[in-house]
Write an enzyme that holds these catalytic residues in place. Structure first.
Site, mmCIF file in Angstrom:
data_model
loop_
_atom_site.group_PDB
_atom_site.id
_atom_site.type_symbol
_atom_site.label_atom_id
_atom_site.label_comp_id
_atom_site.label_asym_id
_atom_site.label_seq_id
_atom_site.Cartn_x
_atom_site.Cartn_y
_atom_site.Cartn_z
ATOM 1 C CG ASP A 177 -8.561 5.723 7.744
ATOM 2 O OD1 ASP A 177 -9.296 6.617 8.175
ATOM 3 O OD2 ASP A 177 -7.353 5.900 7.462
ATOM 4 C CB THR B 30 -4.600 0.656 3.180
ATOM 5 O OG1 THR B 30 -5.181 1.907 3.503
ATOM 6 C CG2 THR B 30 -5.418 -0.030 2.110
ATOM 7 C CE LYS C 219 -5.995 8.959 5.124
ATOM 8 N NZ LYS C 219 -6.133 7.589 4.638
ATOM 9 C CG HIS D 292 -1.715 1.270 1.367
ATOM 10 N ND1 HIS D 292 -2.741 1.606 0.522
ATOM 11 C CD2 HIS D 292 -1.611 2.294 2.256
ATOM 12 C CE1 HIS D 292 -3.245 2.779 0.888
ATOM 13 N NE2 HIS D 292 -2.571 3.219 1.938
ATOM 14 N NE ARG E 101 6.446 10.520 -1.711
ATOM 15 C CZ ARG E 101 5.659 9.801 -0.916
ATOM 16 N NH1 ARG E 101 4.627 10.358 -0.315
ATOM 17 N NH2 ARG E 101 5.900 8.518 -0.711
HETATM 18 CA CA CA Z 1 -5.498 4.707 6.995
#
Ligand code: CA
Length: 408
Positions: free
Chosen positions: A228, A344, A248, A128, A137
């Site tokens: 999340d 994740t 978040k 992840h 990036r």
């Molecule tokens: Ca997270």
């Protein structure tokens, strides 16, 4: 093991599991244990006087959260588990009182099982972190230089952790269109999920204490599924230099049943090799990963569900013991009920990516769904269901479901 209670085939809640949750009975949040399609009401069981010989104060089951029971310690958790297991095998006191203490699981509403003081989110899947590094990036190394040395994490927001089934309102905020130097304000258009699991702190520490790595798992009560929810457009604009904030903290969803570390014990598996070697305080012995199957389904407007991800908790590069040891190495204290999420959980293959931004390659490749639909990010009316289960020979335990529907 034979039991007098009916446990449907492939049930998550077998005799080997016995997870804890809080359900509503007669308008009151009540501690219980899931078994098959039913719940053992621990408050009613203690009121009848069946738990008094177990060596802890059973008035903890009068509480509307599990924190006080968790605070009774590991011996209390084990003795209750042993007692309930034995009572489900033989036709004893629990059987005799079954009409007073058993509740149909599908008829009740579940609540947050714990009072959550603090919540930390890690970033511990190498797949992840690599995938997101490439997307956020594109012109530099995807993994930052610290990633293989530190279980990277940030402090999240405990107030917005909600129980499975709670609707999720699409967040609004600032985001910067790729073609402009100035931000715009509006509803997030890149609303995403993050397939995670979280562990619940079961033993507190004092400010200034550090948890040695070989004691870290003693501080963990159990685990839940964790989604999340993430607004990628808000996150992309705000996250440098201090990390995730409003992209978040608008909501995270947990599954209602806490599966204990004792129940997870048979599902330990070998950990991922860490290269380069980690600093001595993060070095551990034994198997610290767990083989937990994970599945994510999406149903648009209650339409047929499409499974969009099959992953596994065993893919984590950093394990829970390392996360907790690192978290406290500076003397930061932890409390009962604190939630520590994994980050994740993506695997190597594209069908094991734990977020839509990874599966759709940053929104460029629409994800095919049943009935000729597609998705890049979440649309209003979409329901996400995450399921988790362990299977070894004929032993199966599961976490149930972690579910949420997007509202405009
Ligand atoms: Ca997270």
């Amino acid at each position: 093991m034979n039991t007098w209670i009916n446990i449907p085939k492939n049930s998550d809640f077998t005799l080997h599991n016995l997870p804890y949750g809080i359900f509503i009975r007669d308008g009151r949040p009540t501690p219980g244990i899931a078994i098959g399609d039913q719940i053992i009401d621990l408050h009613a069981t203690s009121k009848i006087g069946l738990l008094h010989q177990l060596g802890f104060d059973v008035t903890v089951f009068e509480s509307n959260v599990l924190n006080e029971f968790i605070g009774c310690g590991k011996n209390a958790w084990s003795s209750l588990r042993q007692y309930i297991t034995a009572e489900l095998i033989c036709e004893g006191d629990l059987f005799k009182n079954r009409e007073k203490i058993l509740v149909d699981r599908f008829d009740v509403q579940m609540c947050l099982p714990i009072q959550i003081g603090d919540y930390t989110d890690f970033y511990s899947s190498i797949e992840h972190a690599t995938n997101l590094g490439k997307l956020f990036r594109p012109n530099s190394e995807p993994l930052l230089p610290n990633w293989r040395h530190i279980p990277v994490g940030y402090h999240g927001r405990a107030s917005s952790i909600v129980i499975s089934g709670t609707p999720i309102k699409r967040p609004q905020g600032q985001m910067k269109p790729p073609t402009s130097d100035f931000p715009v304000f509006g509803k997030s258009k890149r609303l995403d999920i993050e397939l995670e699991m979280a562990f619940i702190i079961g033993k507190p520490t004092q400010l200034g204490d550090t948890i040695p790595i070989d004691e870290a798992e003693d501080h963990i009560f159990g685990k839940v599924i964790f989604n999340d929810w993430s607004a990628r457009d808000i996150q992309g604009w705000e996250y440098v230099p201090l990390g995730p904030f409003l992209g978040k903290n608008f909501a995270s969803t947990i599954s209602p049943w806490i599966v204990t570390m004792e129940a997870l014990e048979p599902f330990r598996c070998q950990s991922i090799e860490q290269n380069p070697p980690v600093l001595p305080y993060l070095q551990y012995t034994g198997n610290k990963n767990f083989d937990i199957n994970l599945e994510v389904g999406i149903s648009p407007n209650n339409d047929e569900e499409t499974i969009i991800c099959n992953s596994n908790f065993k893919f984590m590069y950093w394990n829970m013991a390392q996360q907790l040891t690192h978290h406290t190495v500076n003397g930061c204290n932890v409390n009962i009920g604190d939630v520590m999420a994994s980050g994740t959980i993506s695997g190597r293959d594209a069908n094991s990516y734990g977020s839509l931004i990874e599966i759709s390659q940053g929104g460029k490749e629409p994800i095919p769904l049943k009935n000729n639909q597609t998705r890049t990010f979440l649309e209003d009316g979409d329901t996400i269901s995450i399921r988790a289960w362990c299977q070894k020979d004929d032993i199966r335990i599961g976490f149930g479901e972690c579910k949420g529907t997007i509202l405009p």
